[in-house]
Design a protein around this motif. Structure first.
Motif, PDB file in Angstrom:
ATOM      1  N   ARG A 132       7.867  -6.234 -13.856  1.00 16.22           N
ATOM      2  CA  ARG A 132       7.220  -7.532 -13.708  1.00 16.22           C
ATOM      3  C   ARG A 132       7.516  -8.131 -12.338  1.00 16.22           C
ATOM      4  O   ARG A 132       6.664  -8.779 -11.722  1.00 16.22           O
ATOM      5  CB  ARG A 132       7.695  -8.471 -14.825  1.00 16.22           C
ATOM      6  N   GLN A 133       8.757  -7.919 -11.854  1.00 21.08           N
ATOM      7  CA  GLN A 133       9.139  -8.448 -10.550  1.00 21.08           C
ATOM      8  C   GLN A 133       8.292  -7.824  -9.437  1.00 21.08           C
ATOM      9  O   GLN A 133       7.801  -8.523  -8.538  1.00 21.08           O
ATOM     10  CB  GLN A 133      10.619  -8.161 -10.285  1.00 21.08           C
ATOM     11  N   VAL A 134       8.100  -6.509  -9.499  1.00 19.00           N
ATOM     12  CA  VAL A 134       7.298  -5.829  -8.483  1.00 19.00           C
ATOM     13  C   VAL A 134       5.830  -6.231  -8.616  1.00 19.00           C
ATOM     14  O   VAL A 134       5.124  -6.417  -7.613  1.00 19.00           O
ATOM     15  CB  VAL A 134       7.470  -4.304  -8.590  1.00 19.00           C
ATOM     16  N   HIS A 135       5.364  -6.402  -9.849  1.00 17.67           N
ATOM     17  CA  HIS A 135       3.981  -6.811 -10.074  1.00 17.67           C
ATOM     18  C   HIS A 135       3.728  -8.198  -9.476  1.00 17.67           C
ATOM     19  O   HIS A 135       2.670  -8.440  -8.856  1.00 17.67           O
ATOM     20  CB  HIS A 135       3.680  -6.805 -11.576  1.00 17.67           C
ATOM     21  N   ASP A 141       0.907 -10.649  -2.633  1.00 18.00           N
ATOM     22  CA  ASP A 141       0.533 -10.004  -1.368  1.00 18.00           C
ATOM     23  C   ASP A 141       1.725  -9.776  -0.442  1.00 18.00           C
ATOM     24  O   ASP A 141       1.591  -9.792   0.790  1.00 18.00           O
ATOM     25  CB  ASP A 141      -0.543 -10.825  -0.645  1.00 18.00           C
ATOM     26  N   ARG A 142       2.892  -9.534  -0.996  1.00 22.94           N
ATOM     27  CA  ARG A 142       4.070  -9.343  -0.163  1.00 22.94           C
ATOM     28  C   ARG A 142       4.080  -7.976   0.523  1.00 22.94           C
ATOM     29  O   ARG A 142       4.762  -7.804   1.538  1.00 22.94           O
ATOM     30  CB  ARG A 142       5.346  -9.522  -0.987  1.00 22.94           C
ATOM     31  N   PHE A 143       3.340  -7.014  -0.010  1.00 19.42           N
ATOM     32  CA  PHE A 143       3.306  -5.685   0.601  1.00 19.42           C
ATOM     33  C   PHE A 143       2.285  -5.602   1.731  1.00 19.42           C
ATOM     34  O   PHE A 143       2.307  -4.649   2.512  1.00 19.42           O
ATOM     35  CB  PHE A 143       2.970  -4.615  -0.451  1.00 19.42           C
ATOM     36  N   ALA A 195      -2.907  -4.591  -8.619  1.00 19.54           N
ATOM     37  CA  ALA A 195      -2.631  -6.020  -8.410  1.00 19.54           C
ATOM     38  C   ALA A 195      -2.826  -6.422  -6.959  1.00 19.54           C
ATOM     39  O   ALA A 195      -2.939  -7.619  -6.657  1.00 19.54           O
ATOM     40  CB  ALA A 195      -1.215  -6.352  -8.861  1.00 19.54           C
ATOM     41  N   THR A 196      -2.873  -5.452  -6.048  1.00 20.45           N
ATOM     42  CA  THR A 196      -3.088  -5.753  -4.630  1.00 20.45           C
ATOM     43  C   THR A 196      -4.561  -5.647  -4.249  1.00 20.45           C
ATOM     44  O   THR A 196      -4.912  -5.872  -3.089  1.00 20.45           O
ATOM     45  CB  THR A 196      -2.283  -4.787  -3.745  1.00 20.45           C
ATOM     46  N   MET A 197      -5.428  -5.272  -5.197  1.00 23.26           N
ATOM     47  CA  MET A 197      -6.827  -4.947  -4.886  1.00 23.26           C
ATOM     48  C   MET A 197      -7.782  -5.921  -5.565  1.00 23.26           C
ATOM     49  O   MET A 197      -7.472  -6.475  -6.620  1.00 23.26           O
ATOM     50  CB  MET A 197      -7.139  -3.513  -5.342  1.00 23.26           C
ATOM     51  N   ASP A 198      -8.945  -6.063  -4.980  1.00 22.06           N
ATOM     52  CA  ASP A 198      -9.999  -6.900  -5.545  1.00 22.06           C
ATOM     53  C   ASP A 198     -10.914  -6.007  -6.378  1.00 22.06           C
ATOM     54  O   ASP A 198     -11.869  -5.425  -5.869  1.00 22.06           O
ATOM     55  CB  ASP A 198     -10.782  -7.582  -4.427  1.00 22.06           C
ATOM     56  N   LEU A 199     -10.602  -5.882  -7.670  1.00 24.44           N
ATOM     57  CA  LEU A 199     -11.331  -4.979  -8.565  1.00 24.44           C
ATOM     58  C   LEU A 199     -11.823  -5.741  -9.783  1.00 24.44           C
ATOM     59  O   LEU A 199     -11.239  -6.749 -10.186  1.00 24.44           O
ATOM     60  CB  LEU A 199     -10.415  -3.835  -9.040  1.00 24.44           C
ATOM     61  N   ASP A 200     -12.877  -5.232 -10.403  1.00 22.03           N
ATOM     62  CA  ASP A 200     -13.263  -5.727 -11.713  1.00 22.03           C
ATOM     63  C   ASP A 200     -12.169  -5.359 -12.708  1.00 22.03           C
ATOM     64  O   ASP A 200     -11.518  -4.316 -12.557  1.00 22.03           O
ATOM     65  CB  ASP A 200     -14.590  -5.104 -12.147  1.00 22.03           C
ATOM     66  N   PRO A 201     -11.937  -6.187 -13.741  1.00 21.18           N
ATOM     67  CA  PRO A 201     -10.826  -5.929 -14.674  1.00 21.18           C
ATOM     68  C   PRO A 201     -10.833  -4.538 -15.294  1.00 21.18           C
ATOM     69  O   PRO A 201      -9.772  -3.957 -15.532  1.00 21.18           O
ATOM     70  CB  PRO A 201     -11.010  -7.021 -15.737  1.00 21.18           C
ATOM     71  N   ASP A 202     -12.015  -3.988 -15.574  1.00 26.43           N
ATOM     72  CA  ASP A 202     -12.089  -2.688 -16.230  1.00 26.43           C
ATOM     73  C   ASP A 202     -12.213  -1.527 -15.247  1.00 26.43           C
ATOM     74  O   ASP A 202     -12.322  -0.372 -15.656  1.00 26.43           O
ATOM     75  CB  ASP A 202     -13.279  -2.643 -17.200  1.00 26.43           C
ATOM     76  N   GLU A 203     -12.190  -1.821 -13.952  1.00 25.06           N
ATOM     77  CA  GLU A 203     -12.381  -0.778 -12.945  1.00 25.06           C
ATOM     78  C   GLU A 203     -11.071  -0.028 -12.697  1.00 25.06           C
ATOM     79  O   GLU A 203     -10.014  -0.628 -12.511  1.00 25.06           O
ATOM     80  CB  GLU A 203     -12.883  -1.388 -11.638  1.00 25.06           C
TER      81      GLU A 203
END
Length: 360
Positions: A132-135, A141-143, A195-203
């Motif tokens: 959860r911490q890494v998520h 956007d820390r990476f 979590a770093t990407m702009d994706l549709d939820p089911d993609e």
């Protein structure tokens, strides 16, 4: 939660004990029954967990009318009890993998939609504080732009683990070191990276894979599937990744998950955060490093599949019950749990054909 959820379990092997212990810890849940074909195992389970035992799952569902069925049968036998529950309007929480092919998973999803029930997956690693911490860092956007998202599962299984068991068979395991053991690492990595990407939820965040698999430590007459697999993948945003999945690497080492980009790196070694470094240091980073500096107290299943803590199973079940109670979205929906199986299917296809495979 305020409602008391009556829960039954289909398939009462070792992992069912973890679910039963988890249910016993949850105030708003009670275990009413478990089903399996072996009388001695069934009676022992019923005695230990103070519930009923049924030889037949459908009879159990008819006579006990549970609110929820937890499916713990062998991987390739998840479809049938799920369909039986859906026909009776019973919600389903299903162990990993949801099924061994996306075609069978899609049948489960269709049945749930028709019946108006919820199907949820079990990927208890997502409920560990360290993940959860890494998520949260990925969402924040820390990476920066990710460079790599990798998972390594260098595990070991003795011959006795496979001898005469459903594990290692194509029919019921659907695959080997990837589909059975490494699927947790694959699921966690794609979840963190997405979590770093702009994706549709089911993609699915992975666009393409190229892979090799083999049997390196177990004889062909013992297992039908791979005990060693390596894959390279490309995510939709250009991030690159590697997957190693094995049950052939004596004596077995801890699972490692790595996310790294222009602005930072996080690396998890089972329960230990071995790397937490960012170009922009925050006041909380020292506390986070100290909190997750302790080495794991278990092998995480590296050599012994039951050397794990059941507390994350409990949190997984609690999250499912909370979603049902509040009519909220369950984050490990069937479509979400499907993603890791789709990735593994593509890896197997690439290994079989010798060519890169794009995920649809």
């Amino acid at each position: 939660m305020s409602a008391l959820y009556r829960i039954a379990i289909a398939g009462i092997g070792a992992v069912a004990d973890m679910h039963a212990m988890s249910i016993a810890d949850i105030e708003d849940a009670t275990l009413v029954a478990g089903s399996c074909r072996t009388e001695q195992k069934g009676e022992e389970f019923a005695t230990e967990h103070d519930c009923e035992w049924y030889e037949d799952t459908e009879r159990m569902l008819e006579e006990t009318s549970p609110d929820i069925l937890i499916v713990c049968t062998p991987s390739g036998a998840h479809l049938e009890p799920t369909l039986a529950a859906a026909e009776r309007g019973i919600h389903v929480l299903c162990e990993k993998p949801l099924e061994i092919t996306t075609e069978r998973i899609d049948r489960m999803i269709e049945a749930a939609e028709t019946a108006g029930i919820t199907i949820g997956g079990v990927f208890q690693q997502r409920f560990r504080d360290i993940f959860r911490q890494v998520h949260e860092a990925a969402i924040d956007d820390r990476f920066g732009k990710l460079s790599v998202a990798n998972a390594y599962v260098p595990w070991w299984r003795e011959d006795d683990y496979y001898d005469g068991a459903w594990q290692g068979t194509q029919e019921l395991d659907g695959g080997g070191a990837l589909m059975n053991q490494s699927i947790h690492g694959i699921d966690a990595t794609q979840w963190l990276a997405s979590a770093t990407m702009d994706l549709d939820p089911d993609e699915n965040p992975i666009e393409e894979v190229v892979a090799y698999t083999g049997r390196r430590a177990h004889d062909d007459d013992l297992i039908e599937v791979e005990d060693t697999a390596v894959a390279i993948c490309r995510y939709h945003d250009g991030t690159l990744g590697q997957f190693l999945g094995a049950t052939s690497m004596y004596p077995g080492s801890l699972r490692r998950i790595q996310l790294a980009g222009r602005n930072g790196t996080a690396e998890i070694l089972e329960d230990e955060l071995v790397t937490w470094e960012f170009q922009e240091e925050r006041e909380t980073d020292t506390t986070i490093r100290e909190r997750f500096a302790a080495k794991s107290e278990t092998s995480g299943g590296a050599a012994d599949p039951m050397d794990i803590d059941y507390s994350n199973h409990r949190e997984n079940i609690e999250a499912f019950l909370e979603a049902l109670a509040t009519d909220a979205h369950y984050p490990l929906s069937a479509t979400e749990a499907r993603k890791s199986v789709a990735i593994i299917e593509a890896i197997y296809e690439s290994a079989d054909t010798g060519s890169p495979v794009r995920l649809s």
